[in-house]
Design a protein around this motif. Sequence first.
Motif, PDB file in Angstrom:
ATOM      1  N   SER A 148      23.230  46.774  42.411  1.00 52.47           N
ATOM      2  CA  SER A 148      23.010  46.041  43.812  1.00 52.47           C
ATOM      3  C   SER A 148      24.405  45.468  44.917  1.00 52.47           C
ATOM      4  O   SER A 148      25.821  45.865  44.242  1.00 52.47           O
ATOM      5  CB  SER A 148      21.787  45.802  43.802  1.00 52.47           C
ATOM      6  OG  SER A 148      21.359  45.492  45.577  1.00 52.47           O
ATOM      7  N   SER A 149      23.836  43.993  45.187  1.00 52.24           N
ATOM      8  CA  SER A 149      25.017  43.406  45.220  1.00 52.24           C
ATOM      9  C   SER A 149      24.961  42.404  44.729  1.00 52.24           C
ATOM     10  O   SER A 149      26.185  41.103  45.401  1.00 52.24           O
ATOM     11  CB  SER A 149      24.022  42.746  47.028  1.00 52.24           C
ATOM     12  OG  SER A 149      23.791  43.360  47.389  1.00 52.24           O
ATOM     13  N   TYR A 150      25.183  42.409  43.525  1.00 54.95           N
ATOM     14  CA  TYR A 150      25.125  41.206  42.378  1.00 54.95           C
ATOM     15  C   TYR A 150      27.163  41.600  42.141  1.00 54.95           C
ATOM     16  O   TYR A 150      26.980  42.253  41.779  1.00 54.95           O
ATOM     17  CB  TYR A 150      24.282  41.196  41.629  1.00 54.95           C
ATOM     18  CG  TYR A 150      24.849  40.243  40.347  1.00 54.95           C
ATOM     19  CD1 TYR A 150      23.562  39.465  40.264  1.00 54.95           C
ATOM     20  CD2 TYR A 150      25.584  40.820  39.404  1.00 54.95           C
ATOM     21  CE1 TYR A 150      24.477  38.193  39.141  1.00 54.95           C
ATOM     22  CE2 TYR A 150      26.040  39.462  38.077  1.00 54.95           C
ATOM     23  CZ  TYR A 150      25.654  38.179  38.662  1.00 54.95           C
ATOM     24  OH  TYR A 150      25.433  37.122  37.590  1.00 54.95           O
ATOM     25  N   GLY A 151      27.030  40.623  42.416  1.00 59.40           N
ATOM     26  CA  GLY A 151      28.867  40.401  42.141  1.00 59.40           C
ATOM     27  C   GLY A 151      29.668  39.019  42.266  1.00 59.40           C
ATOM     28  O   GLY A 151      29.421  37.814  42.695  1.00 59.40           O
ATOM     29  N   PHE A 152      30.879  38.929  41.602  1.00 57.31           N
ATOM     30  CA  PHE A 152      32.203  37.773  42.407  1.00 57.31           C
ATOM     31  C   PHE A 152      33.215  37.787  41.891  1.00 57.31           C
ATOM     32  O   PHE A 152      33.831  39.003  41.080  1.00 57.31           O
ATOM     33  CB  PHE A 152      31.467  37.345  41.001  1.00 57.31           C
ATOM     34  CG  PHE A 152      32.173  35.820  40.972  1.00 57.31           C
ATOM     35  CD1 PHE A 152      31.909  34.604  41.664  1.00 57.31           C
ATOM     36  CD2 PHE A 152      33.644  35.485  40.054  1.00 57.31           C
ATOM     37  CE1 PHE A 152      33.050  33.352  41.914  1.00 57.31           C
ATOM     38  CE2 PHE A 152      34.788  34.492  40.479  1.00 57.31           C
ATOM     39  CZ  PHE A 152      34.580  33.200  40.715  1.00 57.31           C
ATOM     40  N   ARG A 153      34.181  37.809  43.198  1.00 64.28           N
ATOM     41  CA  ARG A 153      35.625  37.696  42.887  1.00 64.28           C
ATOM     42  C   ARG A 153      36.445  36.644  43.032  1.00 64.28           C
ATOM     43  O   ARG A 153      35.724  35.886  44.124  1.00 64.28           O
ATOM     44  CB  ARG A 153      35.531  38.713  44.273  1.00 64.28           C
ATOM     45  CG  ARG A 153      35.396  40.283  44.294  1.00 64.28           C
ATOM     46  CD  ARG A 153      35.744  41.015  46.030  1.00 64.28           C
ATOM     47  NE  ARG A 153      37.459  41.266  45.861  1.00 64.28           N
ATOM     48  CZ  ARG A 153      37.674  41.930  44.355  1.00 64.28           C
ATOM     49  NH1 ARG A 153      37.221  42.836  44.192  1.00 64.28           N
ATOM     50  NH2 ARG A 153      38.732  41.873  44.772  1.00 64.28           N
ATOM     51  N   GLY A 154      37.422  36.090  42.751  1.00 67.30           N
ATOM     52  CA  GLY A 154      38.079  35.326  42.692  1.00 67.30           C
ATOM     53  C   GLY A 154      39.559  34.621  41.438  1.00 67.30           C
ATOM     54  O   GLY A 154      39.755  36.292  41.057  1.00 67.30           O
ATOM     55  N   ARG A 155      39.538  33.669  41.639  1.00 65.95           N
ATOM     56  CA  ARG A 155      40.932  33.236  41.565  1.00 65.95           C
ATOM     57  C   ARG A 155      40.371  32.416  39.532  1.00 65.95           C
ATOM     58  O   ARG A 155      39.816  31.529  40.076  1.00 65.95           O
ATOM     59  CB  ARG A 155      41.843  32.969  41.978  1.00 65.95           C
ATOM     60  CG  ARG A 155      43.381  32.949  41.065  1.00 65.95           C
ATOM     61  CD  ARG A 155      44.932  32.090  42.923  1.00 65.95           C
ATOM     62  NE  ARG A 155      44.368  33.810  43.101  1.00 65.95           N
ATOM     63  CZ  ARG A 155      45.697  34.686  43.222  1.00 65.95           C
ATOM     64  NH1 ARG A 155      46.188  34.091  42.347  1.00 65.95           N
ATOM     65  NH2 ARG A 155      45.732  35.681  44.242  1.00 65.95           N
TER      66      ARG A 155
END
Length: 276
Positions: free
Chosen positions: A259-266
């Motif tokens: 579903s909407s579970y997530g993470f984006r980063g550096r």
Amino acid sequence: MRATRIPLIALATLGGLLAVPVSAQSTGLEDMVGARAGQAENGVRARGYELIRADRGDDRSYTYWWSASRRQCVTIATMDGRYASVTPTLPPDCGKIASSDRGRPDTAYPSRPAYPPPYRPSDDRRGDGYGRAPSIAGRQVTLGLVCFGDGSRDGLATGTQWQWNSQRDRYEYGSYTESRREMFDASLMLQLWDGGGRIRLPKSLIPPINSRGDNGWWDLYDVQPDRDTITATYRLNGFNKPRITIDRRAGRITVQGLSSYGFRGRCDQLGGPNRF
């Protein structure tokens, strides 16, 4: 994003949000969050920043701005045409040399082996301490990362509005609950060793129903390192097994679950460069 209505029922309490800044230094752009991207760019330039580059994500874009007077690099995430977050980051992310490196040659990173190289065993680096590689249950950590970025998950929103009651054949003013995607700033940590690793999640990325982990850490499975990327998975619960993808050249991480579970980063490498 389309919202799905569900009946108002007793629901499990959601974990609190966790916001961790990369630096306590002010960017002078904090009030830009929520501004329309096209109009706000002139305002960013008027405050002494120049646009360095732009990246495109799945549901948002990232622009990197540099202030020479502040020697500050800033990442601005844009979503739905508005600035969603303004995050201070390190000068190398804008292609600049950190203050402590001024006067040193700006050399390229050397070629890397397929798996992250181990720390030099010049001393007994087994205990805690700055610059030391920890040993977890007898396994030497070969790569330690701290990652900052934007997380998402399924959330709930409540409100009141006029609704049609077909049984009573009239409009009635009442409450409702709907599911929607929640966005938030977050940070996470990773430790990798030969054949495995683990990830430490913020509370905002731990759902009420979870496999409990070990003091906030979840074991990584199917760790697959190569020259440009590292992939792995972890078991959040019986249904959700998010996949981790680390871009070793760009120093970026993506976590994608159900579903909407997530993470984006550096990511910042502990004891090493931002590219690994």
